[in-house]
Write an enzyme that holds these catalytic residues in place. Structure first.
Site, PDB file in Angstrom:
ATOM      1  N   GLY A  46      11.505  27.267 -29.672  1.00 34.44           N
ATOM      2  CA  GLY A  46      11.496  27.785 -28.305  1.00 34.44           C
ATOM      3  C   GLY A  46      12.895  28.150 -27.860  1.00 34.44           C
ATOM      4  O   GLY A  46      13.873  27.550 -28.325  1.00 34.44           O
ATOM      5  N   GLN A  51      19.844  30.263 -22.495  1.00 36.49           N
ATOM      6  CA  GLN A  51      20.532  29.735 -23.680  1.00 36.49           C
ATOM      7  C   GLN A  51      21.357  30.793 -24.410  1.00 36.49           C
ATOM      8  O   GLN A  51      22.197  30.456 -25.240  1.00 36.49           O
ATOM      9  CB  GLN A  51      19.529  29.092 -24.645  1.00 36.49           C
ATOM     10  N   CYS A  94      16.888  20.470 -29.180  1.00 34.90           N
ATOM     11  CA  CYS A  94      17.181  21.653 -28.376  1.00 34.90           C
ATOM     12  C   CYS A  94      18.305  22.428 -29.053  1.00 34.90           C
ATOM     13  O   CYS A  94      19.289  21.841 -29.491  1.00 34.90           O
ATOM     14  CB  CYS A  94      17.620  21.212 -26.985  1.00 34.90           C
ATOM     15  N   LEU A  95      18.158  23.753 -29.119  1.00 33.15           N
ATOM     16  CA  LEU A  95      19.194  24.570 -29.760  1.00 33.15           C
ATOM     17  C   LEU A  95      20.519  24.503 -28.996  1.00 33.15           C
ATOM     18  O   LEU A  95      21.569  24.769 -29.573  1.00 33.15           O
ATOM     19  CB  LEU A  95      18.729  26.020 -29.880  1.00 33.15           C
ATOM     20  N   HIS A 136       9.680  22.034 -21.564  1.00 34.19           N
ATOM     21  CA  HIS A 136      11.095  21.958 -21.944  1.00 34.19           C
ATOM     22  C   HIS A 136      11.800  23.282 -21.605  1.00 34.19           C
ATOM     23  O   HIS A 136      12.900  23.291 -21.055  1.00 34.19           O
ATOM     24  CB  HIS A 136      11.161  21.645 -23.451  1.00 34.19           C
ATOM     25  N   GLU A 137      11.130  24.399 -21.925  1.00 32.77           N
ATOM     26  CA  GLU A 137      11.741  25.717 -21.688  1.00 32.77           C
ATOM     27  C   GLU A 137      11.818  26.040 -20.196  1.00 32.77           C
ATOM     28  O   GLU A 137      12.812  26.610 -19.739  1.00 32.77           O
ATOM     29  CB  GLU A 137      10.968  26.817 -22.433  1.00 32.77           C
ATOM     30  N   HIS A 140      14.792  24.554 -18.732  1.00 36.98           N
ATOM     31  CA  HIS A 140      16.002  25.365 -18.955  1.00 36.98           C
ATOM     32  C   HIS A 140      16.188  26.389 -17.830  1.00 36.98           C
ATOM     33  O   HIS A 140      17.306  26.612 -17.375  1.00 36.98           O
ATOM     34  CB  HIS A 140      15.907  26.144 -20.281  1.00 36.98           C
TER      35      HIS A 140
HETATM   36 ZN    ZN Z   1      16.104  23.548 -25.283  1.00 34.83          ZN
END
Ligand code: ZN
Length: 176
Positions: A46, A51, A94-95, A136-137, A140
């Site tokens: 995701g 991000q 998470c990236l 989660h997204e 963000h």
């Molecule tokens: Zn993330």
């Protein structure tokens, strides 16, 4: 399509709330394509536009297993319209928090209202990993990271580690 740089914590860019998309036009579509390519390359399941430094309410996901065909999902202006009382716990990564993982509790099911790749309004009834991932997204998009759910101590420990890793990276890049 292009692979974009993923912003990692600590960075104030990740804490800015993303803005609603007015229209799913060519610019938003090419953003979604770039996001998908960046996510696949990372690899991750995701990615939110913030991000890669774009403060628009856009999310891409693909939860297909490695040996299954790709299943890209696009969400513009995703919004939780219902969530279950029942919670579930997943170990999240998470990236933007490289190599950091923690068990996070979230509603097990949720319904999401969003616009798809063509700008059509849709409702997703999500459960399990899909529900966790989209929540989660959406976090963000509101400037929230999963470490915000941890104790102050755990959170500051992770941020310290990420700061150190960033510094080491920079040092590597300045050596010729
Ligand atoms: Zn993330």
């Amino acid at each position: 399509m292009a692979i974009r740089k993923i912003i990692t914590e600590p960075d104030p860019i990740l804490r800015i709330k993303s803005e609603l998309v007015k229209k799913v036009d060519g610019e938003i579509k090419s953003l979604m394509k770039d996001m998908l390519e960046t996510m696949y390359a990372a690899p991750g399941i995701g990615l939110a536009a913030v991000q890669i430094g774009v403060h628009k309410r856009v999310v891409v996901m693909d939860l297909a297993k490695d040996d299954s065909p790709k299943n890209p999902m696009y969400f513009v202006n995703p919004e939780v319209i219902w969530k279950s009382e029942k919670k579930s716990i997943y170990e999240e990564g998470c990236l933007s928090l490289p190599k950091q993982f923690a068990e996070i509790e979230r509603p097990e099911e949720c319904h999401i209202k969003y616009l798809d790749f063509e700008g059509k309004e849709r409702i997703l009834k999500a459960e399990g990993l899909v529900a966790t991932c989209i929540q989660h997204e959406i976090d963000h998009l509101n400037g929230v990271l999963f470490i915000d759910y941890l104790s102050k101590l755990k959170k500051s420990f992770i941020i310290k580690k990420l700061k150190k890793a960033k510094k080491e990276n920079e040092e590597v890049h300045t050596i010729f």
